[in-house]
Design a protein around this motif. Structure first.
Motif, PDB file in Angstrom:
ATOM      1  N   LEU B   1       0.832  -1.197   0.000  1.00 19.05           N
ATOM      2  CA  LEU B   1       0.000   0.000   0.000  1.00 19.05           C
ATOM      3  C   LEU B   1       0.869   1.249   0.000  1.00 19.05           C
ATOM      4  N   ALA B   2       1.886   1.233   0.812  1.00 16.05           N
ATOM      5  CA  ALA B   2       2.757   2.395   0.877  1.00 16.05           C
ATOM      6  C   ALA B   2       3.392   2.651  -0.481  1.00 16.05           C
ATOM      7  N   LEU B   3       3.806   1.558  -1.138  1.00 14.94           N
ATOM      8  CA  LEU B   3       4.441   1.690  -2.441  1.00 14.94           C
ATOM      9  C   LEU B   3       3.472   2.285  -3.448  1.00 14.94           C
ATOM     10  N   THR B   4       2.234   1.833  -3.378  1.00 18.89           N
ATOM     11  CA  THR B   4       1.217   2.345  -4.296  1.00 18.89           C
ATOM     12  C   THR B   4       0.981   3.835  -4.051  1.00 18.89           C
ATOM     13  N   ASP B   5       0.886   4.172  -2.779  1.00 19.25           N
ATOM     14  CA  ASP B   5       0.651   5.582  -2.439  1.00 19.25           C
ATOM     15  C   ASP B   5       1.800   6.461  -2.917  1.00 19.25           C
ATOM     16  N   VAL B   6       2.990   5.989  -2.656  1.00 19.69           N
ATOM     17  CA  VAL B   6       4.165   6.783  -3.058  1.00 19.69           C
ATOM     18  C   VAL B   6       4.208   6.920  -4.574  1.00 19.69           C
ATOM     19  N   THR B   7       3.930   5.815  -5.252  1.00 19.75           N
ATOM     20  CA  THR B   7       3.956   5.853  -6.716  1.00 19.75           C
ATOM     21  C   THR B   7       2.950   6.871  -7.245  1.00 19.75           C
ATOM     22  N   ALA B   8       1.778   6.843  -6.653  1.00 17.27           N
ATOM     23  CA  ALA B   8       0.735   7.757  -7.125  1.00 17.27           C
ATOM     24  C   ALA B   8       1.114   9.213  -6.877  1.00 17.27           C
ATOM     25  N   GLU B   9       1.599   9.449  -5.677  1.00 18.64           N
ATOM     26  CA  GLU B   9       1.927  10.842  -5.327  1.00 18.64           C
ATOM     27  C   GLU B   9       3.119  11.347  -6.135  1.00 18.64           C
ATOM     28  N   LEU B  10       4.118  10.476  -6.264  1.00  8.86           N
ATOM     29  CA  LEU B  10       5.298  10.901  -7.021  1.00  8.86           C
ATOM     30  C   LEU B  10       4.972  11.040  -8.503  1.00  8.86           C
ATOM     31  N   GLY B  11       4.077  10.170  -8.955  1.00  9.09           N
ATOM     32  CA  GLY B  11       3.685  10.211 -10.370  1.00  9.09           C
ATOM     33  C   GLY B  11       3.085  11.543 -10.754  1.00  9.09           C
ATOM     34  N   GLU B  12       2.411  12.172  -9.793  1.00  2.00           N
ATOM     35  CA  GLU B  12       1.832  13.487 -10.098  1.00  2.00           C
ATOM     36  C   GLU B  12       2.916  14.541 -10.292  1.00  2.00           C
ATOM     37  N   LEU B  13       4.022  14.332  -9.626  1.00  2.00           N
ATOM     38  CA  LEU B  13       5.123  15.291  -9.747  1.00  2.00           C
ATOM     39  C   LEU B  13       6.001  14.985 -10.953  1.00  2.00           C
ATOM     40  N   ASP B  14       6.213  13.683 -11.209  1.00  6.50           N
ATOM     41  CA  ASP B  14       7.097  13.289 -12.302  1.00  6.50           C
ATOM     42  C   ASP B  14       6.606  11.959 -12.849  1.00  6.50           C
ATOM     43  N   ALA B  15       5.995  12.018 -14.005  1.00  4.98           N
ATOM     44  CA  ALA B  15       5.396  10.809 -14.576  1.00  4.98           C
ATOM     45  C   ALA B  15       6.445   9.762 -14.929  1.00  4.98           C
ATOM     46  N   THR B  16       7.690  10.189 -15.075  1.00  4.05           N
ATOM     47  CA  THR B  16       8.735   9.229 -15.463  1.00  4.05           C
ATOM     48  C   THR B  16       9.526   8.698 -14.263  1.00  4.05           C
ATOM     49  N   ALA B  17       9.132   9.132 -13.068  1.00  6.79           N
ATOM     50  CA  ALA B  17       9.886   8.703 -11.882  1.00  6.79           C
ATOM     51  C   ALA B  17       9.735   7.192 -11.674  1.00  6.79           C
ATOM     52  N   ILE B  18      10.756   6.597 -11.109  1.00  8.29           N
ATOM     53  CA  ILE B  18      10.708   5.156 -10.811  1.00  8.29           C
ATOM     54  C   ILE B  18      10.480   4.986  -9.320  1.00  8.29           C
ATOM     55  N   VAL B  19       9.544   4.142  -8.957  1.00  7.61           N
ATOM     56  CA  VAL B  19       9.329   3.797  -7.555  1.00  7.61           C
ATOM     57  C   VAL B  19       9.406   2.277  -7.451  1.00  7.61           C
ATOM     58  N   VAL B  20      10.313   1.791  -6.681  1.00  6.99           N
ATOM     59  CA  VAL B  20      10.439   0.343  -6.499  1.00  6.99           C
ATOM     60  C   VAL B  20      10.552   0.039  -5.010  1.00  6.99           C
ATOM     61  N   ASP B  21      10.134  -1.160  -4.652  1.00  9.43           N
ATOM     62  CA  ASP B  21      10.324  -1.629  -3.274  1.00  9.43           C
ATOM     63  C   ASP B  21      11.754  -2.141  -3.171  1.00  9.43           C
ATOM     64  N   HIS B  22      12.578  -1.402  -2.473  1.00  9.29           N
ATOM     65  CA  HIS B  22      14.011  -1.738  -2.418  1.00  9.29           C
ATOM     66  C   HIS B  22      14.389  -2.312  -1.057  1.00  9.29           C
ATOM     67  N   SER B  23      13.381  -2.646  -0.263  1.00  8.85           N
ATOM     68  CA  SER B  23      13.696  -3.045   1.116  1.00  8.85           C
ATOM     69  C   SER B  23      14.525  -4.322   1.170  1.00  8.85           C
ATOM     70  N   SER B  24      14.380  -5.202   0.191  1.00  5.83           N
ATOM     71  CA  SER B  24      15.167  -6.435   0.211  1.00  5.83           C
ATOM     72  C   SER B  24      16.644  -6.177  -0.048  1.00  5.83           C
ATOM     73  N   ALA B  25      16.968  -5.000  -0.513  1.00 10.49           N
ATOM     74  CA  ALA B  25      18.360  -4.715  -0.873  1.00 10.49           C
ATOM     75  C   ALA B  25      19.231  -4.503   0.352  1.00 10.49           C
ATOM     76  N   PHE B  26      18.623  -4.258   1.500  1.00 12.19           N
ATOM     77  CA  PHE B  26      19.409  -3.861   2.664  1.00 12.19           C
ATOM     78  C   PHE B  26      19.270  -4.835   3.829  1.00 12.19           C
ATOM     79  N   ALA B  27      20.347  -4.947   4.562  1.00 11.99           N
ATOM     80  CA  ALA B  27      20.296  -5.588   5.873  1.00 11.99           C
ATOM     81  C   ALA B  27      20.585  -4.492   6.887  1.00 11.99           C
ATOM     82  N   ALA B  28      19.904  -4.543   8.000  1.00 10.55           N
ATOM     83  CA  ALA B  28      20.074  -3.500   9.016  1.00 10.55           C
ATOM     84  C   ALA B  28      20.660  -4.102  10.285  1.00 10.55           C
ATOM     85  N   PHE B  29      21.575  -3.372  10.856  1.00  5.83           N
ATOM     86  CA  PHE B  29      22.163  -3.757  12.142  1.00  5.83           C
ATOM     87  C   PHE B  29      22.014  -2.566  13.084  1.00  5.83           C
ATOM     88  N   THR B  30      21.729  -2.847  14.316  1.00  6.82           N
ATOM     89  CA  THR B  30      21.658  -1.788  15.314  1.00  6.82           C
ATOM     90  C   THR B  30      22.710  -2.039  16.384  1.00  6.82           C
TER      91      THR B  30
END
Lengths: 824, 113
Positions: B1-30
């Motif tokens: 849902l968040a991805l969809t929302d971001v895509t929609a909102e960003l799309g209004e600003l820039d129709a060519t913008a890319i929005v992807v779910d990149h969360s799998s790209a990272f590992a987090a350590f605290t």
């Protein structure tokens, strides 16, 4: 000394610890009774530069004689079996770094702390250990206590500053680890060392520098001898005499150069040291008076306290505003109060002044004989010989004789070098300029220089643990750790050819590209057409450099709406990303690139039953008519959203499932579970290499070289010269206008495959080499790819390998040449 | 849902913008506890100041978010095993302990105290 199998250790500054194994350097038959000591008597025949002069002709002589010479040097032996100890790096950002924990250094630290500055103080020994004077030790202890009480300073003992670099950056060797200190300011308070006097036999055991002898007696409670002669007439000389006598040493005489009012009960002798006597240790010393009278005083310790030289190797050549100095290093022989005051000033940032109190080198006279550089065994006659040969400045004398280049880095001999040149060329003071001091200021182990670098980094896909649990043998490929085989690569091969198999290809480079200029950019990047790709279509694409050589390959697929999905080889992803971004900048285009290599896992499902297997896990219809070869679709497999690509690298119907990498294990487990009914086995790199070779597919880097053009690889189909421009187009045109010099060909062998890398011959003439070779199970004979050069009759059609295997050049893939299986 | 929302909102600003779910790209350590000492073993960067930074940490490219009580590390998920091993190795003298994953960090993360 050799300590714990480490040769050439400076034992004089190395702390003794329980269990240390300490031994002297080599000798024959032993270091104590060294028959090779005869070489000392032949020293007249071994002048400086001897080896380079004598063994230059004939050329074969030096490589043979060098090992013998090195074995006679008396240095320790480097262990060839001991593994270097890994060292870690600690990075420290601080306000002020103070090098030296004497009175001046501690005073600087306290001043900086009072100035609310973070302090990092290092000393190469223990704080106060080097001081022999009771007054100095008391002052040091008081300052040390105040600093510790403040709680605002980090104090590091037994740590050596290697050098002062721009930044400023000061590496500190703390034995078990390397500190990289990034201070805002640096204070050098490294003190001074007593003059090392030059006279015959000045290298005999028993000849001491005053501070060393006094420290031994006061701090370590070890008598440097029983009967001592002390040289010097300063206040410090008096302190040394007191310390030595307190330790039970009989001070037999004090040698002073002129009339002296030294308040001591010890007999005062006017004169200078003419020579020391003894065979393996000091037995006596001869003093020459100003009138030429000579007298010999029996003794077993000669303690030299004839002035100070600053230990300024960290300071010399630097004049940066962040650099200060304090104490003896700027004012050799300064009083306690002066040291404290100069430390206080340096601690709050007053700049260094190395001229204050610096000893006047002109006043020093060089002797006629004796060692100048004890580290490198350089005698005064070596200076004289070199001077005669034309080496007439401090810098080139240093290089030729190697004086100042030993472990102490000129602390003892630099002044003598300068004085020698001044004495011999008084008309050219520039020749006698101090030599440039460069880091490292102290000897540094290679393992210290490599601190922090010995950690083995590797990339793992999310399926790494699954591969291990399946018993896979793993191999390193670039930065990746990948499965070679799960036990039987032949069974894995047949699973692909006859049934279905899966392979983890998450290592592939994966990029998503969009933006208003995405298509224009890709047309520039690739030599193939991109604009005619309809949504969901994929195309094999080469990546060329400006020279027209192949640097990578992969797929370009259209995702619609002006966006594209690119794949590259596993080893090429990081380089390719930089390449892509560089060209976007170079061309000034508005393109967005997202590297999805880590974000997306990829599993290749390959084999004639691949679609059947997927259909069990996928709610969408996957019949081949709706999902043809070189097509890309978004599907769901085992509830995992996948970007599926119909490919054929292994020569069978294949579907690569690109998916969010955090769900890789879910997808993998589902495929293996459902695949049991289809006889599925996962396959590793071993099977992959054979499968792709049967199909004639190249591996970039294995079958290509740095200068492999598409024409040489038989990949002209992937280059469309009708395009106006792409990276490498001009070079490709030039290449095509020249005769082809080598070609990658397919080779078929009657028997088993030759060894990869084998040379290829025609009538005994070398014509190329094999890049890939395997024995094909499905063809039952050897196959390979190899580079061939033309002979006088054009490109050969039959070649022989170095082991005699006969290879015939064939065209097209070895397996399924019409590509029916991948299109099934 | 968040991805969809971001895509929609960003799309209004820039129709060519890319929005992807990149969360799998990272590992987090605290990292918690003596964070400064730990970071001094892991990076040449000055970690004393709170805020966001990028640079080499544990030998790999990383994003760091330094807070008063902890430091979050984001690294490529493909290097997660190497970074974890590196932290445990170079911080061994700090008596490093591997804690449990908390809800505040992504699922593939490892918390180190």
């Amino acid at each position: 000394m050799t300590i714990d199998d480490e040769p050439a250790v400076r034992a004089c500054v190395t702390r003794a610890t329980a269990g240390q194994k300490v031994s002297r350097g080599r000798g024959w038959p032993s270091a104590e009774h060294d028959a090779l000591g005869i070489l000392w008597r032949l020293r007249r025949l071994l002048p400086v530069g001897f080896y380079y002069k004598i063994f230059t002709r004939p050329h074969w002589l030096w490589p043979r004689i060098e090992p013998l010479i090195r074995s006679l040097t008396g240095l320790g032996k480097v262990s060839l079996t001991a593994s270097p100890a890994p060292r870690d790096v600690i990075s420290v950002h601080t306000g002020v770094l103070i090098v030296g924990g004497g009175v001046a250094g501690l005073s600087a630290a306290n001043a900086a702390v009072h100035d609310d500055t973070a302090v990092f103080l290092v000393d190469e020994g223990r704080i106060g250990d080097k001081l022999s004077s009771p007054l100095a030790r008391a002052a040091c202890a008081e300052l040390h206590a105040a600093l510790r009480k403040s709680g605002s300073a980090t104090i590091l003992e037994n740590a050596v500053a290697i050098g002062v670099y721009d930044g400023p950056l000061v590496p500190i060797d703390a034995q078990d680890r390397l500190y990289l200190v990034w201070p805002e300011r640096v204070v050098i308070a490294t003190g001074a060392v007593e003059h090392h006097e030059v006279f015959p036999n000045n290298d005999l055991p028993g000849v001491w520098l005053g501070r060393g002898a006094a420290r031994l007696a006061a701090a370590h409670k070890v008598r440097p001898g029983k009967r001592a002669v002390v040289v010097g007439d300063s206040d410090e000389t008096l302190e040394h005499i007191g310390v030595l006598e307190a330790a039970g040493v009989e001070v037999r005489a004090v040698v002073v150069s002129g009339a002296s009012a030294l308040p001591t009960d010890v007999r005062i002798v006017e004169g200078t040291v003419a020579s020391a006597h003894g065979r393996s240790s000091l037995r006596g010393v001869t003093i020459t008076s100003a009138s030429g009278d000579r007298r010999t005083i029996p003794c077993d310790a000669l303690v030299m306290s004839a002035g100070l030289s600053p230990r300024d190797a960290l300071l010399r050549g630097l004049a940066d505003p962040w650099l200060s100095a304090a104490g003896d290093v700027t004012m050799p022989g300064c009083t306690l109060d002066e040291a404290i005051e100069s430390g206080r000033r340096a601690g709050v940032g007053f700049p260094a002044s190395t001229s204050d109190g610096r000893p006047d080198a002109v006043a020093r006279k060089t002797a006629a004989a004796g060692f100048v550089c004890l580290c490198e065994d350089v005698e005064i006659r070596d200076f004289t010989d070199a001077w005669t040969e034309g080496f007439r400045s401090t810098e080139i004398l240093k290089r030729y004789t190697t004086s100042c280049m030993g472990p102490c880095q000129g602390a003892l001999c630099h002044d003598h070098l300068v004085a020698f040149v001044e004495q011999n060329a008084p008309e050219a003071p520039a020749f006698a300029a101090p030599t440039t001091a460069r880091p490292p200021a102290r000897p540094l182990r290679v393992e210290d220089a490599a601190a922090g670098q010995r950690f083995d980094f590797a990339e793992h896909t999310e399926l790494h643990s699954r591969h291990l649990s399946l018993g896979a043998s793993m191999e390193r490929l670039g930065t990746w750790i990948r499965p070679t085989s799960y036990g039987d690569s032949t069974k894995e091969y047949w699973a692909v050819r006859e049934r279905v198999s899966v392979m983890d290809v998450g290592t592939l480079g994966k990029f998503f590209v969009g933006g208003p200029d995405a298509l224009a950019f890709l047309e520039c990047l690739y030599p193939c057409q991109v604009g005619d790709l309809t949504r969901g279509r994929s195309r094999y694409a080469l990546l060329l450099n400006e020279a027209g050589y192949v640097i990578d390959d992969g797929l370009v697929s259209s995702c619609g709406n002006g966006t594209y999905y690119l794949t590259f080889t596993s080893g090429g992803a990081s380089h390719t990303e930089a390449w892509i971004r560089n060209w976007i900048d170079e061309l000034g285009l508005r393109v967005y690139v997202i590297n999805e290599t880590a974000a997306r896992g990829a599993i290749n499902v390959a084999g004639p039953l691949a679609l059947d297997l997927l259909q069990h896990l996928c709610p969408d219809a996957l019949e081949t008519s709706g999902f043809p070869f070189m097509q890309m679709r978004d599907i769901t497999v085992a509830d995992v959203p996948c970007r599926a690509l119909r490919l054929g690298f292994v020569g069978e119907l294949s579907v690569e499932l690109h998916h969010p990498s955090r769900r890789s294990t879910q997808l993998w487990d589902a495929l293996l579970d459902a695949g049991k009914a289809h006889g599925l086995l996962p396959h590793g790199l071993d099977a992959l290499r054979l499968l792709r070779l049967e199909k004639g597919h190249i591996i970039i880097g294995q079958d290509t070289d740095f200068d492999s053009a598409p024409r040489n690889l038989g990949l002209d189909f992937a280059v469309k010269l009708e395009k106006d421009w792409f990276v490498g187009r001009d070079a490709v045109l030039r290449n095509r206008a020249t005769p082809i010099r080598q070609r990658l060909v397919s080779l078929s062998f009657e028997g088993p495959a030759p060894v990869e890398g084998s040379a290829l011959f025609v009538d005994g003439a070398h014509v190329g080499h094999i890049t890939s070779a395997r024995t094909s199970p499905v063809l039952d004979h050897g196959i390979g790819l190899g580079w061939l050069r033309p002979t006088g009759d054009g490109f050969p059609t039959v070649v022989h390998c170095s082991e005699g295997e006969r290879g015939v050049v064939v065209s097209g893939p070895f397996y399924d040449p019409r590509g029916l299986r991948v299109r099934a | 849902l968040a991805l969809t929302d971001v895509t929609a909102e960003l799309g209004e600003l820039d129709a060519t913008a890319i929005v992807v779910d990149h969360s799998s790209a990272f590992a987090a350590f605290t990292l918690t506890g003596d964070v400064l000492a730990a970071m001094s073993r892991l990076t040449l960067n000055d970690s004393a100041l709170p805020g966001f930074a990028q640079g080499l940490v544990a030998g790999v490219a990383a994003k760091t978010i330094a807070l008063p009580e902890c430091v979050h590390l984001l690294v490529s998920s493909t290097y997660a095993d190497s970074v974890r091993a590196r932290i445990l190795s170079v911080c061994a003298d700090l008596d490093v302990e591997e804690g449990v994953t908390t809800a505040r960090v992504p699922a593939e993360s490892t918390a180190v105290t």
